[in-house]
Design an enzyme around this catalytic site. Structure first.
Site, PDB file in Angstrom:
ATOM      1  N   ASP A   1     -50.991   6.496   2.263  1.00  0.00           N
ATOM      2  CA  ASP A   1     -51.338   5.739   1.067  1.00  0.00           C
ATOM      3  C   ASP A   1     -50.722   4.346   1.054  1.00  0.00           C
ATOM      4  OD1 ASP A   1     -48.764   6.739   0.754  1.00  0.00           O
ATOM      5  OD2 ASP A   1     -49.265   8.061  -0.904  1.00  0.00           O
TER       6      ASP A   1
ATOM      7  N   ASP B   1     -44.649  15.768  -9.951  1.00  0.00           N
ATOM      8  CA  ASP B   1     -45.746  16.399 -10.700  1.00  0.00           C
ATOM      9  C   ASP B   1     -46.674  17.208  -9.789  1.00  0.00           C
ATOM     10  OD1 ASP B   1     -47.051  14.397  -9.313  1.00  0.00           O
ATOM     11  OD2 ASP B   1     -47.920  13.417 -11.075  1.00  0.00           O
TER      12      ASP B   1
ATOM     13  N   HIS C   1     -48.021  16.040  -6.923  1.00  0.00           N
ATOM     14  CA  HIS C   1     -49.005  15.262  -6.161  1.00  0.00           C
ATOM     15  C   HIS C   1     -48.638  15.214  -4.683  1.00  0.00           C
ATOM     16  CE1 HIS C   1     -46.591  11.350  -7.098  1.00  0.00           C
ATOM     17  NE2 HIS C   1     -46.560  11.476  -5.783  1.00  0.00           N
TER      18      HIS C   1
ATOM     19  N   GLU D   1     -53.210  12.818  -7.649  1.00  0.00           N
ATOM     20  CA  GLU D   1     -52.501  13.217  -8.866  1.00  0.00           C
ATOM     21  C   GLU D   1     -53.178  14.417  -9.536  1.00  0.00           C
ATOM     22  OE1 GLU D   1     -49.720  12.068  -9.770  1.00  0.00           O
ATOM     23  OE2 GLU D   1     -49.541   9.902  -9.547  1.00  0.00           O
TER      24      GLU D   1
HETATM   25  C1  GLP Z   1     -45.002   8.811  -3.783  1.00  0.00           C
HETATM   26  C2  GLP Z   1     -45.927   8.840  -2.576  1.00  0.00           C
HETATM   27  C3  GLP Z   1     -45.991  10.185  -1.940  1.00  0.00           C
HETATM   28  C4  GLP Z   1     -44.589  10.731  -1.779  1.00  0.00           C
HETATM   29  C5  GLP Z   1     -43.987  10.969  -3.127  1.00  0.00           C
HETATM   30  C6  GLP Z   1     -42.569  11.512  -3.076  1.00  0.00           C
HETATM   31  O1  GLP Z   1     -45.642   8.810  -4.989  1.00  0.00           O
HETATM   32  N1  GLP Z   1     -47.236   8.385  -2.856  1.00  0.00           N
HETATM   33  O2  GLP Z   1     -46.674  10.103  -0.693  1.00  0.00           O
HETATM   34  O3  GLP Z   1     -44.644  11.919  -1.052  1.00  0.00           O
HETATM   35  O4  GLP Z   1     -43.976   9.760  -3.860  1.00  0.00           O
HETATM   36  O5  GLP Z   1     -41.663  10.495  -2.880  1.00  0.00           O
HETATM   37  P1  GLP Z   1     -40.124  10.696  -2.581  1.00  0.00           P
HETATM   38  O6  GLP Z   1     -40.052  11.175  -1.181  1.00  0.00           O
HETATM   39  O7  GLP Z   1     -39.506   9.341  -2.739  1.00  0.00           O
HETATM   40  O8  GLP Z   1     -39.619  11.689  -3.549  1.00  0.00           O
END
Ligand code: GLP
Length: 242
Positions: free
Chosen positions: A67, A136, A138, A143
């Site tokens: 992403d 959440d 995702h 989402e």
């Molecule tokens: C973001 C990204 C995800 C990621 C998630 C968790 O929103 N779009 O791809 O897996 O957050 O992030 P973190 O590893 O910082 O908890």
């Protein structure tokens, strides 16, 4: 679904790193799906060290990131492109033409999304997909909602995700509200998936993933239950919630 519980973040990163060394050595032309965020940082740090010790070669590896925020240029420090350069790509021998990250500044975003899926297909598909997990539930920027998209698409970030991700920006107002994200089919078509999650904030979605038997668009990560080759690596805190 295989579950590995590690004692802490370092052990989780180390275990994931061992798996990556095996997979890359087995298939030097591997196509990797890659994630950003705090979760994979320890893994990327170890992969850089292993590369420097001549234990892995990235010269034929191809990558597709999950992403990218819409509106941020590659130079923007909060862009996922910049994150990947700083945390992995600048320190290994991957060829720049083998790196694929959604372009949040593309003039025709819809077309960019279609092309991105085509590029993944043309590469032979993703062999090993790395996923982090949103609080959440995702994955990438898919989402929770009434429906989930199959293909790479333009996603609206949930308010809670904007709040959680604001730690990477100067202020919450700077967090983009939209992003390009690989869709659920893009993720689930990967031959193998590794999901990593650490910390108490990930307990709720991890607990639901491991203990509920349904798939629901209200918990995008639940769709991993229908994939035949998923390894979930968590630390004690994400597993137990304390
Ligand atoms: C973001 C990204 C995800 C990621 C998630 C968790 O929103 N779009 O791809 O897996 O957050 O992030 P973190 O590893 O910082 O908890």
């Amino acid at each position: 679904m295989k579950l590995i519980i590690s004692k802490d973040y370092d052990e989780m990163s180390e275990l994931a790193c061992r798996m990556y060394i095996d997979e890359i050595n087995k298939n030097p032309e591997i196509v990797l799906g890659l994630a950003t965020g705090s979760t994979p940082k320890g893994l990327y740090k170890r992969l850089i060290a292993e590369y420097k010790n001549n234990n892995i070669d990235f010269s034929k590896v191809v990558t597709f990131n999950l992403d990218e925020y819409i509106g941020l240029s590659e130079e923007d420090e909060s862009s996922y492109r910049c994150f990947m350069n700083e945390n992995l790509f600048n320190h290994i021998n991957i060829k720049s033409e083998n790196i694929n990250i959604p372009n949040g500044k593309a003039t025709d975003l819809e077309k960019f999304c279609e092309d991105y899926d085509r590029r993944i297909e043309e590469s032979g598909g993703i062999d090993l997909m790395l996923l982090g997990l949103g609080e959440d539930g995702h994955i990438a920027f898919n989402e929770p909602g009434e429906y989930l998209n199959t293909c790479t698409n333009i996603a609206n970030l949930a308010q809670s995700t904007i709040e959680v991700n604001s730690r990477f920006f100067e202020s919450i107002d700077d967090v983009p509200k939209t992003a390009i994200t690989m869709g659920m089919a893009g993720i689930l078509k990967s031959k193998k998936i590794i999901l990593m999650a650490n910390g108490v904030n990930k307990h709720k979605p991890i607990n639901a993933l491991l203990n509920e038997k349904r798939v629901t668009t209200k918990l995008p990560v639940s769709f991993l239950r229908i994939h035949p080759n998923v390894t979930v690596i968590v630390d004690e805190k994400a597993y137990r919630g304390r």
